[in-house]
Write an enzyme that holds these catalytic residues in place. Structure first.
Site, PDB file in Angstrom:
ATOM      1  N   TYR A 150       0.845  -1.190   0.000  1.00 28.06           N
ATOM      2  CA  TYR A 150       0.000   0.000   0.000  1.00 28.06           C
ATOM      3  C   TYR A 150       0.879   1.237   0.000  1.00 28.06           C
ATOM      4  O   TYR A 150       1.715   1.419   0.886  1.00 28.06           O
ATOM      5  CB  TYR A 150      -0.903  -0.013   1.239  1.00 28.06           C
ATOM      6  N   ASP A 175       9.470   3.033   0.423  1.00 25.37           N
ATOM      7  CA  ASP A 175       8.302   3.642   1.052  1.00 25.37           C
ATOM      8  C   ASP A 175       8.349   3.315   2.538  1.00 25.37           C
ATOM      9  O   ASP A 175       7.942   2.244   2.977  1.00 25.37           O
ATOM     10  CB  ASP A 175       7.018   3.119   0.413  1.00 25.37           C
ATOM     11  N   LYS A 220       3.495   9.108   9.105  1.00 25.19           N
ATOM     12  CA  LYS A 220       3.115   8.393  10.322  1.00 25.19           C
ATOM     13  C   LYS A 220       3.985   8.745  11.526  1.00 25.19           C
ATOM     14  O   LYS A 220       3.793   9.772  12.141  1.00 25.19           O
ATOM     15  CB  LYS A 220       3.091   6.890  10.036  1.00 25.19           C
TER      16      LYS A 220
END
Length: 471
Positions: A153, A258, A286
């Protein structure tokens, strides 16, 4: 003859206010939420507050939080060190479309902690970070296509929503193991865009090499979550990242890590430091804000040389003072304290407790990921890629996770999402309580299975409303 033991009553949660809120919210919010991933039908959780490792919903139910907002809250909810600093800085003003020292300091810390990175730009979400990273890679190489791995994702922009999280019934749509095909996640994504994304299988180097031998001259980059974060953090096989790094150099492509999930969790320098790999570009979000909307993409001097003159990047809120101040304080804490060691030790203690519970029941199982971000799969052997997740007993896991909610702990009720352990989980009795709650929930799920009783699956509700559940 002995009588069959009576079924143990399942604990119940207060839900009156949340059911009413769901009815109210669905009048203005599709699905009653601002994200498909939070839309659990009438089981949707509406939160009131969080502190440390605990959250409370609007009915007053308290949970040990094992989701931590899908990974941002590395220190704990409402951490005074971060909040006090952000509150002080934001009183000077928040958004100017001018550059503040807060932004400069945040970028300096991103590069300092990730020693391979020379330059960084701030954004406000992981989606934006990966979108810009892909654009930079295309601009730098002059090529069009990006290789990504099944089940990974990278946000919700069109270039990322290919072969993301198909349900078990959709696995056949991914194509053969030797020649994966792109599966758009939901409607509204132009085919011309999906054709620029080449899906590969995580940990399958032979497939990846064939892709490069076939299309290498048009491949700008590989984008990869260093661990398969969308399948409970499945780790790379030994040498996998080294081989990918060598392959990109051989064919003149860039390597994008990522690190939206892994960044600043696995090590101060993220998964790049943990695995000893220097990518060309990396994305962060995050954990760098402890819940504030901070994100960034960083790269080598060469990769970032296309900015600012040759590539478009901007945003009204990029580098806003709230996000920049939060990132500055969080990264300073992670650099200057033993927070990451505390998180690792806490995760290991929880894993040890779960291991004892599951082993005593003789269930096949494996742990995935890093102690700070891990999963448990009910399986005979450890899956090495997303397709392997479909062969695990995810129905049992989902039933256990739903049962844990009722007993006061909240993992994501979907076996693809790992547990996130924060610094705050080391306080009090969280470790023992998590293990006890897991044990009771596992026993209840096994008893229901033995009696052929239907198990509740919040995840079925959630994904029925998400792109993966669309026809």
């Amino acid at each position: 003859m002995g009588t069959e033991p009576a079924e143990r009553p399942a604990p119940t949660l207060k839900r009156d206010r949340q059911v009413a809120m769901y009815a109210r919210a669905t009048r203005t919010l599709p699905g009653g939420t601002n994200s498909n991933f939070r839309a659990w039908g009438e089981s949707t959780v509406y939160v009131d507050r969080g502190k440390g490792s605990h959250v409370w919903d609007i009915d007053g139910n308290e949970y040990i939080d094992l989701r931590m907002g899908y990974g941002p809250v590395i220190l704990g909810h409402a951490d005074e060190r971060v909040d006090d600093y952000v509150n002080e800085r934001m009183r000077r003003g928040v958004s100017f479309s001018l550059t503040s020292e807060d932004e400069v300091r945040a970028a300096e810390l991103v590069c300092e902690l990730n020693g391979w990175a020379a330059k960084a730009r701030l954004t406000v979400s992981g989606t934006e970070a990966t979108m810009h990273a892909m654009r930079v890679a295309r601009a730098y190489t002059g090529r069009t296509k990006i290789v990504k791995f099944e089940g990974q994702y990278h946000g919700v922009h069109d270039y990322a929503l290919v072969s993301v999280t198909p349900n078990p019934a959709q696995m056949s749509e991914l194509g053969s193991e030797e020649n994966p095909v792109g599966l758009a996640w939901g409607r509204g994504i132009p085919e011309v865009i999906t054709k620029t994304i080449i899906p590969a299988r995580y940990n399958a180097l032979d497939v990846l090499r064939r892709i490069f031998e076939r299309e290498g001259s048009d491949i700008a980059a590989i984008i990869i979550e260093p661990v398969l974060g969308n399948a409970q953090g499945i780790m790379p096989q030994p040498g996998f990242h080294d081989a990918i790094r060598a392959l990109t150099k051989e064919f003149g492509a860039l390597l994008i890590f990522d690190e939206v999930k892994t960044g600043f969790w696995f090590a101060r320098g993220g998964a790049a430091e943990f695995f000893g790999i220097a990518p060309d570009i990396a994305t962060y979000a995050k954990a760098m804000g402890n819940g504030y909307p901070a994100a960034a993409f960083a790269g080598t001097e060469e990769a970032m040389s296309v900015l600012p003159d040759k590539v478009s990047h901007g945003g009204t809120y990029a580098g806003n003072r709230v996000a920049a101040a939060a990132a500055t304080k969080v990264l300073e804490i992670l650099r200057d304290t033993d927070a990451l060691d505390t998180i690792r030790r806490t995760g290991e203690a929880i894993q040890a407790g779960l291991e004892g519970v599951i082993a005593r029941r003789g269930l096949p199982h494996v742990f995935t990921g890093h102690p700070s971000m891990f999963g448990v799969m009910f399986a005979e052997k450890l899956p090495t890629e997303y397709r392997g997740w479909a062969d695990t007993d995810h129905d049992l896991y989902d039933a256990v996770a739903v049962g844990m909610h009722a007993r006061g702990a909240m993992p994501e009720p979907d076996s693809r999402e790992p547990w996130f352990i924060s610094e705050a989980h080391a306080r009090g009795s969280d470790v023992d309580r998590i293990v006890t709650i897991f044990e009771a929930s596992l026993d209840a799920a096994l008893e229901a299975r033995a009696r052929h009783l239907p198990a509740a699956h919040i995840s079925e509700v959630a994904f029925a409303g998400s792109p993966s559940g669309q026809p």
